[in-house]
Enzyme design. Structure first.
Site, mmCIF file in Angstrom:
data_model
loop_
_atom_site.group_PDB
_atom_site.id
_atom_site.type_symbol
_atom_site.label_atom_id
_atom_site.label_comp_id
_atom_site.label_asym_id
_atom_site.label_seq_id
_atom_site.Cartn_x
_atom_site.Cartn_y
_atom_site.Cartn_z
ATOM 1 N N LEU A 1 37.035 69.146 -3.582
ATOM 2 C CA LEU A 1 38.062 69.336 -4.697
ATOM 3 C C LEU A 1 39.226 69.940 -3.982
ATOM 4 C CD1 LEU A 1 37.958 70.007 -7.680
ATOM 5 C CD2 LEU A 1 37.798 72.422 -7.186
ATOM 6 N N TYR B 1 36.349 71.154 -16.000
ATOM 7 C CA TYR B 1 36.682 72.500 -16.301
ATOM 8 C C TYR B 1 37.457 73.214 -15.400
ATOM 9 C CZ TYR B 1 33.673 73.739 -12.172
ATOM 10 O OH TYR B 1 33.050 74.126 -10.869
ATOM 11 N N GLU C 1 32.582 70.819 2.056
ATOM 12 C CA GLU C 1 33.155 71.955 1.434
ATOM 13 C C GLU C 1 32.021 72.843 1.005
ATOM 14 O OE1 GLU C 1 35.236 71.272 -2.349
ATOM 15 O OE2 GLU C 1 34.117 69.530 -2.783
ATOM 16 N N LYS D 1 37.264 67.675 -11.263
ATOM 17 C CA LYS D 1 36.446 69.154 -11.436
ATOM 18 C C LYS D 1 35.570 68.959 -12.667
ATOM 19 C CE LYS D 1 36.935 73.990 -11.094
ATOM 20 N NZ LYS D 1 36.240 74.442 -10.147
HETATM 21 N N1 PMP Z 1 35.376 72.952 -4.097
HETATM 22 C C1 PMP Z 1 34.420 73.234 -4.880
HETATM 23 C C2 PMP Z 1 33.330 72.309 -5.054
HETATM 24 C C3 PMP Z 1 34.469 74.347 -5.964
HETATM 25 O O1 PMP Z 1 33.575 74.300 -7.038
HETATM 26 C C4 PMP Z 1 35.750 75.228 -6.202
HETATM 27 C C5 PMP Z 1 35.681 76.203 -7.076
HETATM 28 N N2 PMP Z 1 35.811 75.620 -8.337
HETATM 29 C C6 PMP Z 1 36.572 75.233 -5.018
HETATM 30 C C7 PMP Z 1 36.442 73.998 -3.995
HETATM 31 C C8 PMP Z 1 37.561 75.847 -5.008
HETATM 32 O O2 PMP Z 1 38.955 75.694 -5.786
HETATM 33 P P1 PMP Z 1 39.688 76.626 -6.237
HETATM 34 O O3 PMP Z 1 40.147 77.370 -5.284
HETATM 35 O O4 PMP Z 1 40.543 75.979 -7.249
HETATM 36 O O5 PMP Z 1 38.907 77.831 -7.359
#
Ligand code: PMP
Length: 286
Positions: free
Chosen positions: A206, A32, A182, A150
């Site tokens: 991620l 996603y 994270e 993701k």
């Molecule tokens: N880490 C994780 C585990 C996440 O779910 C997200 C948000 N989807 C992020 C980091 C941040 O990623 P982004 O800046 O691309 O939203």
């Protein structure tokens, strides 16, 4: 009622349907993206599209037929739903071959499922939390080893948010082998003596689209960035903390496991980065 998108059709949300045999429903076999909308425009869209393509590749998943039309479909959903500020959720799954089997269905004959919907969030960029900051707990990171993809396997992050809520806090940072990986749905940072510290990219986290943009803006503003792991103990002694994500942008962290950071109010680096990120990404919005 929202208008949503399913496999080529724009439908009222109550009429949108996906098979009970869909691989994402049975196996969490789906990926996603979440893209934010500010002033009717998409923030960091090329980054989200590139990461989607990478997630699909890493899982040997076919691109949906409409892949090249994704920008247009995002814009159409914004228009049909009158979204000024909000989010667009997009999910691609390996689809359904009408049964349940661990083995992937034949990609020649099984089309991926593509679903998209909007979430209206008026005033998304003026969140009151940005002024008070988040309280964080630390929890073990019990997720699988490919967090760079993701996927829709979000049960453990959901459990982490519930643990935080039960503890009277806003979110959780996950810890593996003594180091913060994270947040449950964001990338994690601390600031010490003006230096921004965040874990380096690997399969452990991620690759946040907001992270990439924020680090670029930090470098351009001559801020010092150190990409390395940090512990919860180091975080508790930091001057500031913050998280980044497409829906929260840059959000200050003011407490970790009951210890206040920098007097318990949002710090200047997080506050400045939030301003820069919103300003610059709005300029580049499509
Ligand atoms: N880490 C994780 C585990 C996440 O779910 C997200 C948000 N989807 C992020 C980091 C941040 O990623 P982004 O800046 O691309 O939203």
């Amino acid at each position: 009622m929202r208008t949503v998108y399913v496999n080529g059709d724009y439908l009222p949300e109550t009429e949108a349907k996906v098979s009970i045999f869909d691989r994402a429903f049975l196996m969490a076999d789906g990926v996603y993206e979440v893209t934010s909308v500010l002033g009717g425009k998409l923030i960091d869209f090329p980054g989200h599209l590139a990461r989607l393509e990478r997630s699909l590749n890493e899982l040997d998943m076919k691109k949906p037929a409409a892949f090249d039309d994704l920008l247009e479909i995002h814009r159409e959903l914004v228009r049909l739903n009158g979204i000024e500020d909000g989010l667009i959720y997009l999910q691609v799954t390996r689809g359904s071959d009408g049964d349940r089997d661990f083995v992937f269905p034949d990609a020649e004959t099984t089309e991926p499922t593509l679903v998209m919907f909007t979430q209206s969030k008026p005033g998304l960029a003026d969140s009151p939390q940005a002024k008070t900051g988040l309280k964080i707990i630390s929890i073990d990171d019990l997720r699988w080893g490919r967090r760079d993809i993701k996927t829709v396997q979000l049960l453990y992050p959901s459990m982490g948010k519930m643990m935080a809520k039960k503890a009277g806090c806003d979110d959780a940072w996950m810890v593996e082998d003594g180091f913060v990986t994270e947040g449950t749905s964001n990338n994690a940072y601390i600031v010490k003596d003006g230096k921004i510290i965040t874990r380096e990219l690997s399969n452990d986290i991620l690759h946040g689209i907001t992270r990439a943009a924020v680090l670029k803006f930090a470098n351009e503003a001559q801020m010092v960035v150190e990409e390395r792991p940090f512990t919860i103990d180091e975080a508790k002694q930091a001057d500031e903390g913050f998280v980044t994500s497409a829906s929260a942008f840059v959000m200050p962290v003011v407490e970790i496991d009951g210890t206040a950071l920098g007097g318990g109010t949002p710090g200047p680096v997080a506050t400045r980065l939030r301003e820069i990120y919103l300003e610059e990404s709005l300029k580049a919005a499509v």
